[in-house]
Scaffold this motif. Structure first.
Motif, PDB file in Angstrom:
ATOM      1  N   TRP A  82      68.041 -54.462  68.487  1.00 52.60           N
ATOM      2  CA  TRP A  82      68.288 -53.833  67.187  1.00 52.60           C
ATOM      3  C   TRP A  82      69.628 -53.101  67.192  1.00 52.60           C
ATOM      4  N   LEU A  83      69.868 -52.370  68.275  1.00 50.20           N
ATOM      5  CA  LEU A  83      71.143 -51.649  68.400  1.00 50.20           C
ATOM      6  C   LEU A  83      72.311 -52.631  68.485  1.00 50.20           C
ATOM      7  N   LYS A  84      72.081 -53.737  69.199  1.00 47.38           N
ATOM      8  CA  LYS A  84      73.119 -54.771  69.335  1.00 47.38           C
ATOM      9  C   LYS A  84      73.493 -55.326  67.967  1.00 47.38           C
ATOM     10  N   GLN A  85      72.481 -55.438  67.085  1.00 47.92           N
ATOM     11  CA  GLN A  85      72.759 -55.968  65.750  1.00 47.92           C
ATOM     12  C   GLN A  85      73.672 -55.014  64.975  1.00 47.92           C
ATOM     13  N   TRP A  86      73.402 -53.730  65.131  1.00 52.07           N
ATOM     14  CA  TRP A  86      74.289 -52.741  64.479  1.00 52.07           C
ATOM     15  C   TRP A  86      75.673 -52.795  65.093  1.00 52.07           C
ATOM     16  N   GLU A  87      75.708 -52.969  66.402  1.00 51.53           N
ATOM     17  CA  GLU A  87      76.993 -53.045  67.081  1.00 51.53           C
ATOM     18  C   GLU A  87      77.781 -54.234  66.539  1.00 51.53           C
ATOM     19  N   LYS A  88      77.075 -55.340  66.353  1.00 52.24           N
ATOM     20  CA  LYS A  88      77.690 -56.542  65.808  1.00 52.24           C
ATOM     21  C   LYS A  88      78.198 -56.268  64.395  1.00 52.24           C
ATOM     22  N   LEU A  94      85.066 -53.986  61.733  1.00 53.59           N
ATOM     23  CA  LEU A  94      86.345 -53.570  62.305  1.00 53.59           C
ATOM     24  C   LEU A  94      87.288 -54.760  62.480  1.00 53.59           C
ATOM     25  N   ASP A  95      86.718 -55.949  62.742  1.00 50.44           N
ATOM     26  CA  ASP A  95      87.540 -57.170  62.802  1.00 50.44           C
ATOM     27  C   ASP A  95      88.239 -57.398  61.472  1.00 50.44           C
ATOM     28  N   VAL A  96      87.468 -57.282  60.390  1.00 53.13           N
ATOM     29  CA  VAL A  96      88.022 -57.511  59.059  1.00 53.13           C
ATOM     30  C   VAL A  96      89.090 -56.458  58.756  1.00 53.13           C
ATOM     31  N   LEU A  97      88.784 -55.204  59.114  1.00 52.63           N
ATOM     32  CA  LEU A  97      89.745 -54.118  58.889  1.00 52.63           C
ATOM     33  C   LEU A  97      91.041 -54.376  59.650  1.00 52.63           C
ATOM     34  N   ASP A  98      90.917 -54.825  60.876  1.00 54.38           N
ATOM     35  CA  ASP A  98      92.079 -55.134  61.709  1.00 54.38           C
ATOM     36  C   ASP A  98      92.957 -56.189  61.021  1.00 54.38           C
ATOM     37  N   ALA A  99      92.320 -57.249  60.526  1.00 54.58           N
ATOM     38  CA  ALA A  99      93.052 -58.325  59.853  1.00 54.58           C
ATOM     39  C   ALA A  99      93.735 -57.803  58.589  1.00 54.58           C
ATOM     40  N   LEU A 100      93.034 -56.951  57.845  1.00 55.54           N
ATOM     41  CA  LEU A 100      93.596 -56.379  56.610  1.00 55.54           C
ATOM     42  C   LEU A 100      94.829 -55.535  56.905  1.00 55.54           C
ATOM     43  N   LEU A 101      94.713 -54.692  57.935  1.00 56.97           N
ATOM     44  CA  LEU A 101      95.817 -53.801  58.284  1.00 56.97           C
ATOM     45  C   LEU A 101      97.022 -54.594  58.788  1.00 56.97           C
ATOM     46  N   LYS A 102      96.751 -55.665  59.534  1.00 54.58           N
ATOM     47  CA  LYS A 102      97.845 -56.516  60.031  1.00 54.58           C
ATOM     48  C   LYS A 102      98.569 -57.170  58.858  1.00 54.58           C
ATOM     49  N   ALA A 103      97.799 -57.658  57.887  1.00 51.35           N
ATOM     50  CA  ALA A 103      98.383 -58.313  56.714  1.00 51.35           C
ATOM     51  C   ALA A 103      99.229 -57.311  55.924  1.00 51.35           C
ATOM     52  N   GLU A 104      98.743 -56.077  55.806  1.00 55.77           N
ATOM     53  CA  GLU A 104      99.488 -55.027  55.087  1.00 55.77           C
ATOM     54  C   GLU A 104     100.810 -54.744  55.774  1.00 55.77           C
ATOM     55  N   LYS A 105     100.741 -54.671  57.094  1.00 57.02           N
ATOM     56  CA  LYS A 105     101.923 -54.343  57.892  1.00 57.02           C
ATOM     57  C   LYS A 105     102.973 -55.443  57.723  1.00 57.02           C
ATOM     58  N   GLU A 106     102.505 -56.699  57.741  1.00 55.48           N
ATOM     59  CA  GLU A 106     103.437 -57.823  57.598  1.00 55.48           C
ATOM     60  C   GLU A 106     104.094 -57.819  56.230  1.00 55.48           C
ATOM     61  N   ARG A 107     103.293 -57.472  55.222  1.00 55.70           N
ATOM     62  CA  ARG A 107     103.840 -57.405  53.863  1.00 55.70           C
ATOM     63  C   ARG A 107     104.940 -56.341  53.783  1.00 55.70           C
TER      64      ARG A 107
ATOM     65  N   LYS B 130      68.416 -56.681  58.776  1.00 58.25           N
ATOM     66  CA  LYS B 130      67.832 -58.023  58.808  1.00 58.25           C
ATOM     67  C   LYS B 130      68.426 -58.873  57.705  1.00 58.25           C
ATOM     68  N   GLY B 131      68.613 -58.239  56.535  1.00 56.80           N
ATOM     69  CA  GLY B 131      69.234 -58.942  55.423  1.00 56.80           C
ATOM     70  C   GLY B 131      70.611 -59.443  55.817  1.00 56.80           C
ATOM     71  N   TRP B 132      71.379 -58.582  56.440  1.00 54.85           N
ATOM     72  CA  TRP B 132      72.726 -58.966  56.868  1.00 54.85           C
ATOM     73  C   TRP B 132      72.677 -60.068  57.897  1.00 54.85           C
ATOM     74  N   THR B 133      71.748 -59.925  58.864  1.00 49.91           N
ATOM     75  CA  THR B 133      71.666 -60.917  59.930  1.00 49.91           C
ATOM     76  C   THR B 133      71.349 -62.275  59.331  1.00 49.91           C
TER      77      THR B 133
END
Lengths: 109, 146
Positions: A82-88, A94-107, B130-133
């Motif tokens: 359950w915790l792993k799912q939250w971690e995921k 944060l992956d999406v945020l990283d990509a967004l910030l990189k795109a902003e920086k390039e712009r 669960k919804g997200w998963t």
């Protein structure tokens, strides 16, 4: 499953019970042995063991006049999953945020 | 005495602490990363970026609108942001706490996110999760079938 997780986390939320689980990871213990490090009565320790039993984390068996407790690790894996799912979840955010910030920086460059 | 369940995630970014911090409070940015799901559509982002201020992010999904509520506890640009967080179907009062610590590192910054959950409400979050998963799994299947 949901109610079960609730019980597992409630059982794990108490420091005394976590210490008991740590002790049980070394093998079977009597309730008296579990109570000893916590300056606790048999009844007090028994209450904690019951909470662990309800969560499926501990199994109790009679051995002569003693009751021996044994660790059941499966519910711990459920809680970990359950915790792993939250971690995921947060890692993906944060992956999406990283990509967004990189795109902003390039712009900006 | 009960302790919250704590989850910690750390990550390096190739961005200044200010840019990283601002992304969490800027509606345009937050709408793109915070609670957006791959096949959902963020239809509402309202952020009142003040201590005690609230935010609402609504993601429209096949299963219905998912509401995410935030309430800001600490806003210390660019180092620290703490907000209470709850998502459907958690009710008012059933908050979890998310803390962000941002420190400069090299030419970028490092973010440490701590999510504290009261065990009593773990179950509600589990349902949401669960919804997200399920959404993510269906996406993975769709890609695999391609």
């Amino acid at each position: 499953m949901v109610e079960r997780l609730d019980t597992i986390f409630a059982a794990l939320a108490d420091p005394t019970r976590r210490a008991m689980l740590a002790s049980l990871s070394g093998g079977e213990r009597s309730i008296g042995e579990l109570a000893a490090p916590h300056a606790m009565s048999f009844a007090g320790a028994s209450k904690h063991v019951k909470a662990l039993e309800r969560a499926g984390l501990v199994e109790r068996r009679k051995a002569g006049r003693q009751q021996l407790c044994r660790l059941q690790a499966e519910p711990l894996r459920e809680a970990e999953l359950w915790l792993k799912q939250w971690e995921k979840f947060w890692t993906e955010r944060l992956d999406v945020l990283d990509a967004l910030l990189k795109a902003e920086k390039e712009r900006a460059e | 005495m009960t302790d919250p369940v704590i989850l910690k995630v750390s990550r390096d970014f190739d961005a200044s602490p200010e840019a990283l911090f601002d992304a969490w409070l800027d509606p345009a940015m937050a709408g793109k990363f915070l609670f957006a799901t791959p096949d959902g559509e963020v239809v509402k982002v309202e952020i009142d970026a003040r201590v005690g201020g609230r935010a609402l992010i609504v993601d429209r999904r096949a299963s219905g609108d998912a509401h995410h509520y935030l309430q800001y506890e600490v806003i210390d640009r660019p180092h620290r942001l703490v907000f209470l967080f709850r998502a459907d179907p958690a009710e008012e009062g059933q908050w979890t706490r998310v803390s962000l610590e941002i420190v400069p590192s090299g030419t970028g910054s490092t973010l440490t996110l701590t999510h504290e959950m009261d065990p009593q409400w773990a179950a509600y979050e589990d349902q949401t999760r669960k919804g997200w998963t399920m959404i993510l799994e269906s996406l993975a299947r769709a890609i695999a079938n391609d």
